[in-house]
Design an enzyme around this catalytic site. Sequence first.
Site, PDB file in Angstrom:
ATOM      1  N   LYS A  45       2.309 -14.074 -38.128  1.00 21.91           N
ATOM      2  CA  LYS A  45       2.647 -15.492 -38.254  1.00 21.91           C
ATOM      3  C   LYS A  45       1.403 -16.288 -38.644  1.00 21.91           C
ATOM      4  O   LYS A  45       0.279 -15.787 -38.601  1.00 21.91           O
ATOM      5  CB  LYS A  45       3.236 -16.010 -36.942  1.00 21.91           C
ATOM      6  CG  LYS A  45       2.254 -15.968 -35.779  1.00 21.91           C
ATOM      7  CD  LYS A  45       2.883 -16.482 -34.501  1.00 21.91           C
ATOM      8  CE  LYS A  45       1.871 -16.434 -33.347  1.00 21.91           C
ATOM      9  NZ  LYS A  45       2.427 -17.000 -32.104  1.00 21.91           N
ATOM     10  N   ARG A 143       8.794 -21.629 -22.190  1.00 20.71           N
ATOM     11  CA  ARG A 143       8.870 -22.156 -23.561  1.00 20.71           C
ATOM     12  C   ARG A 143      10.247 -21.784 -24.122  1.00 20.71           C
ATOM     13  O   ARG A 143      11.272 -22.207 -23.630  1.00 20.71           O
ATOM     14  CB  ARG A 143       7.737 -21.582 -24.419  1.00 20.71           C
ATOM     15  CG  ARG A 143       6.339 -21.945 -23.947  1.00 20.71           C
ATOM     16  CD  ARG A 143       5.280 -21.576 -24.970  1.00 20.71           C
ATOM     17  NE  ARG A 143       5.511 -20.273 -25.601  1.00 20.71           N
ATOM     18  CZ  ARG A 143       4.651 -19.674 -26.418  1.00 20.71           C
ATOM     19  NH1 ARG A 143       3.492 -20.256 -26.700  1.00 20.71           N
ATOM     20  NH2 ARG A 143       4.923 -18.497 -26.953  1.00 20.71           N
ATOM     21  N   HIS A 175       8.233 -13.134 -23.435  1.00 23.78           N
ATOM     22  CA  HIS A 175       6.809 -13.285 -23.742  1.00 23.78           C
ATOM     23  C   HIS A 175       6.037 -13.573 -22.465  1.00 23.78           C
ATOM     24  O   HIS A 175       6.489 -14.360 -21.621  1.00 23.78           O
ATOM     25  CB  HIS A 175       6.610 -14.412 -24.753  1.00 23.78           C
ATOM     26  CG  HIS A 175       5.249 -14.426 -25.401  1.00 23.78           C
ATOM     27  ND1 HIS A 175       4.718 -13.336 -26.044  1.00 23.78           N
ATOM     28  CD2 HIS A 175       4.327 -15.408 -25.508  1.00 23.78           C
ATOM     29  CE1 HIS A 175       3.530 -13.647 -26.518  1.00 23.78           C
ATOM     30  NE2 HIS A 175       3.253 -14.895 -26.196  1.00 23.78           N
ATOM     31  N   ARG A 230       4.043  -6.039 -29.265  1.00 23.69           N
ATOM     32  CA  ARG A 230       3.886  -7.057 -30.301  1.00 23.69           C
ATOM     33  C   ARG A 230       2.452  -7.596 -30.322  1.00 23.69           C
ATOM     34  O   ARG A 230       2.220  -8.767 -29.998  1.00 23.69           O
ATOM     35  CB  ARG A 230       4.844  -8.233 -30.055  1.00 23.69           C
ATOM     36  CG  ARG A 230       6.317  -7.880 -29.977  1.00 23.69           C
ATOM     37  CD  ARG A 230       7.165  -9.148 -29.913  1.00 23.69           C
ATOM     38  NE  ARG A 230       6.639 -10.097 -28.939  1.00 23.69           N
ATOM     39  CZ  ARG A 230       6.993 -10.146 -27.659  1.00 23.69           C
ATOM     40  NH1 ARG A 230       7.859  -9.281 -27.171  1.00 23.69           N
ATOM     41  NH2 ARG A 230       6.466 -11.050 -26.865  1.00 23.69           N
ATOM     42  N   TYR A 273     -25.090 -37.643 -39.411  1.00 22.54           N
ATOM     43  CA  TYR A 273     -24.664 -38.883 -38.766  1.00 22.54           C
ATOM     44  C   TYR A 273     -25.233 -39.014 -37.353  1.00 22.54           C
ATOM     45  O   TYR A 273     -25.237 -38.071 -36.572  1.00 22.54           O
ATOM     46  CB  TYR A 273     -23.145 -38.943 -38.691  1.00 22.54           C
ATOM     47  CG  TYR A 273     -22.458 -39.038 -40.031  1.00 22.54           C
ATOM     48  CD1 TYR A 273     -22.735 -40.091 -40.899  1.00 22.54           C
ATOM     49  CD2 TYR A 273     -21.544 -38.070 -40.424  1.00 22.54           C
ATOM     50  CE1 TYR A 273     -22.103 -40.170 -42.122  1.00 22.54           C
ATOM     51  CE2 TYR A 273     -20.901 -38.153 -41.641  1.00 22.54           C
ATOM     52  CZ  TYR A 273     -21.176 -39.210 -42.499  1.00 22.54           C
ATOM     53  OH  TYR A 273     -20.550 -39.294 -43.709  1.00 22.54           O
ATOM     54  N   CYS A 322     -20.148 -32.233 -40.376  1.00 22.32           N
ATOM     55  CA  CYS A 322     -19.465 -33.280 -41.137  1.00 22.32           C
ATOM     56  C   CYS A 322     -18.163 -32.736 -41.737  1.00 22.32           C
ATOM     57  O   CYS A 322     -17.832 -31.563 -41.576  1.00 22.32           O
ATOM     58  CB  CYS A 322     -20.378 -33.803 -42.241  1.00 22.32           C
ATOM     59  SG  CYS A 322     -21.961 -34.437 -41.640  1.00 22.32           S
ATOM     60  N   ASP A 324     -17.442 -32.062 -44.757  1.00 28.04           N
ATOM     61  CA  ASP A 324     -17.612 -31.132 -45.867  1.00 28.04           C
ATOM     62  C   ASP A 324     -18.847 -30.245 -45.767  1.00 28.04           C
ATOM     63  O   ASP A 324     -19.039 -29.389 -46.635  1.00 28.04           O
ATOM     64  CB  ASP A 324     -17.756 -31.909 -47.188  1.00 28.04           C
ATOM     65  CG  ASP A 324     -16.751 -33.022 -47.316  1.00 28.04           C
ATOM     66  OD1 ASP A 324     -15.549 -32.719 -47.292  1.00 28.04           O
ATOM     67  OD2 ASP A 324     -17.163 -34.192 -47.423  1.00 28.04           O
TER      68      ASP A 324
END
Length: 398
Positions: A45, A143, A175, A230, A273, A322, A324
């Site tokens: 997943k 859940r 689960h 699993r 920063y 930051c 980027d």
Amino acid sequence: MPESEPGSPGPRAEAVVDLDAVRHNVGLLSGAAAASGAATMAVVKADGYGHGAAAVGRAALSAGAGWLGVATLEEALDLRAAGITGPVLCWLHVPDEEFAPAVAAGVDLSVSSRDHLAAVLAGAARAGRPARLHLKADTGLGRNGAPPAEWPGLVEDAVAAAADGRAEVVGVWSHLAQADEPSHPTQDVQAAALADAVRHVRDRGIDPIRHLANSAATMTRPDLHLDLVRPGIAVYGLDPIAQPEVSPLRPAMTLRGRVALVKRVPAGHGVSYGHEWTSPGPAVLALVPLGYADGVPRRMNNGGRMRVRLHDEIRPVVGRVCMDQVVVDCGDLDVRAGDTVELFGTGAGGGPTAREWADEIGTIHYEIVTGVHGRRVRRTVLGEHTADRAAVPGGARA
């Protein structure tokens, strides 16, 4: 996330996925399961936990897994579109989704309520073939899954659908809530609750496969292997319990980038920063173009402990992460633009790992690897074999 072929011009930022590591991990996990008489479902997943679902799925099937597991219908159908024909279980959907394509593609579907089952059966009618069902019991996680009071009704409807050919009840499952603590009593409580749920189905004349164990239980609780395990995070070499240096697993992802700029700054020069770091003396800094938009958590260097591998040495990141970019203090290294910087990887030679990142910011390594995303991080897949292209069917009484 775009993919690149090994040997192409190096991207400025890439997640390198080692499928040989995936095969190694699946071999260990499926071997442990087989020793208990269980088959193995590799969970792929979230695009294979950020590693690439189809490539990981093919590698896992070739290494001993008999099933693949996903959360959403789209993920299941993507595997089929990639040519994977083996058993696939899909388990997280809302009742008003369109189930007919998944049923038509032979995808096994988990159901947790009578309404949910009715929607799947309606999709099966449109598809013109029976639905393959796994009935999920809530054994204590709280859940998904039918609670005990609703279990008899769900079973009644599923058995009726099986009797008139609208469905096949393939499995009953649940689960674990605290499998990363192998001796925690909740595991035995949940196992007993699942056994009760299975007995209810068997009393109606159906003998389903049973599955409960996730990665941690696959590795530490063979008594919970049942018919099918699993493993998820362990497939990718990230141990749910042990630290990397003592784990038999091999991490499959390395996150790295290339230096965009090198500069010299004088003593007292602030970086990034807020100027949370100021150079104590003349320094050589390297700018690396990955940031929190690419999966490097903004909080990662709040304590000033983030480190990278540069020229086979471990060097500190200075200043805030930051959107980027990050900045590396190069020390005495002779660094040039274009040099490779490893942000996390296998941990070999004391290098940084996804587990280290998770521990630093108080999360789990699942979040770190699945957070590496976006078109700016190129995925480079190593070790994809021709044999992987052949979908490997099989598994526990599919």
